[in-house]
Design a protein around this motif. Structure first.
Motif, PDB file in Angstrom:
ATOM      1  N   ASP A  17       0.800  -1.222   0.000  1.00 52.65           N
ATOM      2  CA  ASP A  17       0.000   0.000   0.000  1.00 52.65           C
ATOM      3  C   ASP A  17       0.836   1.278   0.000  1.00 52.65           C
ATOM      4  O   ASP A  17       0.347   2.337   0.380  1.00 52.65           O
ATOM      5  CB  ASP A  17      -0.924   0.015   1.224  1.00 52.65           C
ATOM      6  N   LYS A  52       1.613   3.487  -2.030  1.00 54.59           N
ATOM      7  CA  LYS A  52       0.996   4.658  -2.654  1.00 54.59           C
ATOM      8  C   LYS A  52      -0.522   4.568  -2.693  1.00 54.59           C
ATOM      9  O   LYS A  52      -1.196   5.548  -2.989  1.00 54.59           O
ATOM     10  CB  LYS A  52       1.520   4.817  -4.089  1.00 54.59           C
ATOM     11  N   ARG A  53      -1.051   3.412  -2.407  1.00 55.18           N
ATOM     12  CA  ARG A  53      -2.484   3.157  -2.573  1.00 55.18           C
ATOM     13  C   ARG A  53      -3.366   4.188  -1.866  1.00 55.18           C
ATOM     14  O   ARG A  53      -4.254   4.778  -2.466  1.00 55.18           O
ATOM     15  CB  ARG A  53      -2.801   1.751  -2.061  1.00 55.18           C
ATOM     16  N   HIS A  54      -3.121   4.415  -0.602  1.00 57.34           N
ATOM     17  CA  HIS A  54      -3.977   5.328   0.156  1.00 57.34           C
ATOM     18  C   HIS A  54      -3.652   6.793  -0.156  1.00 57.34           C
ATOM     19  O   HIS A  54      -4.552   7.635  -0.188  1.00 57.34           O
ATOM     20  CB  HIS A  54      -3.876   5.044   1.649  1.00 57.34           C
ATOM     21  N   LEU A  55      -2.366   7.070  -0.393  1.00 55.59           N
ATOM     22  CA  LEU A  55      -1.980   8.437  -0.760  1.00 55.59           C
ATOM     23  C   LEU A  55      -2.623   8.864  -2.069  1.00 55.59           C
ATOM     24  O   LEU A  55      -2.946  10.046  -2.251  1.00 55.59           O
ATOM     25  CB  LEU A  55      -0.446   8.525  -0.882  1.00 55.59           C
ATOM     26  N   ASP A  56      -2.813   7.918  -2.971  1.00 58.18           N
ATOM     27  CA  ASP A  56      -3.388   8.212  -4.293  1.00 58.18           C
ATOM     28  C   ASP A  56      -4.912   8.043  -4.336  1.00 58.18           C
ATOM     29  O   ASP A  56      -5.516   8.218  -5.389  1.00 58.18           O
ATOM     30  CB  ASP A  56      -2.761   7.313  -5.361  1.00 58.18           C
ATOM     31  N   ASN A  57      -5.523   7.711  -3.217  1.00 52.89           N
ATOM     32  CA  ASN A  57      -6.967   7.476  -3.189  1.00 52.89           C
ATOM     33  C   ASN A  57      -7.697   8.811  -3.072  1.00 52.89           C
ATOM     34  O   ASN A  57      -7.641   9.466  -2.035  1.00 52.89           O
ATOM     35  CB  ASN A  57      -7.332   6.584  -2.006  1.00 52.89           C
ATOM     36  N   PRO A  58      -8.420   9.214  -4.135  1.00 55.91           N
ATOM     37  CA  PRO A  58      -9.114  10.512  -4.079  1.00 55.91           C
ATOM     38  C   PRO A  58     -10.203  10.555  -3.007  1.00 55.91           C
ATOM     39  O   PRO A  58     -10.576  11.634  -2.535  1.00 55.91           O
ATOM     40  CB  PRO A  58      -9.707  10.661  -5.485  1.00 55.91           C
ATOM     41  N   LYS A  69      -8.834  12.220   0.188  1.00 60.38           N
ATOM     42  CA  LYS A  69      -8.367  13.608   0.129  1.00 60.38           C
ATOM     43  C   LYS A  69      -9.310  14.493   0.924  1.00 60.38           C
ATOM     44  O   LYS A  69     -10.512  14.282   0.957  1.00 60.38           O
ATOM     45  CB  LYS A  69      -8.297  14.106  -1.318  1.00 60.38           C
TER      46      LYS A  69
END
Length: 108
Positions: free
Chosen positions: A96, A98-104, A107
């Motif tokens: 994970d 980048k998974r959660h960082l990239d989850n719109p 945001k």
């Protein structure tokens, strides 16, 4: 108290006061029951339900009860929770990264 110390303390308590561990299947049923008790408190404290007369918002107590039974199951199955938790962190970090960082959806 470390996780290892907790595992040792539960084991000593069982040997001193508990006679023996309940079977793994019984402890699994107890775990399910304890998770249900936590769910009830969460539903009343943070959800739309209200507390019944005499009920308390004892989230910490319910979490501790869950940990107790999890530790019993770990001890019975020869599981070192510290070691397995470290492996879980490594697995989740790799999977994970980048998974959660990239989850719109996450945001602000």
């Amino acid at each position: 108290m470390t996780i290892k110390e907790a595992q040792e303390a539960v084991d000593q308590w069982i040997k001193t006061y508990g006679v023996r561990y309940f079977s793994e299947l019984t402890n699994m049923a107890c775990l399910t029951e304890e998770v249900g008790e936590l769910a009830r408190v969460i539903a009343r404290k943070y959800g739309d339900q209200s507390f019944k007369e005499g009920e308390k918002a004892n989230v910490g107590e319910e979490i501790a009860d869950i940990m107790w039974v999890l530790i019993c199951l770990a001890n019975q199955t020869g599981t070192d929770i510290t070691e397995e938790l470290q492996k879980s962190f490594e697995k989740k970090t790799k999977r994970d990264v980048k998974r959660h960082l990239d989850n719109p959806k996450l945001k602000a």
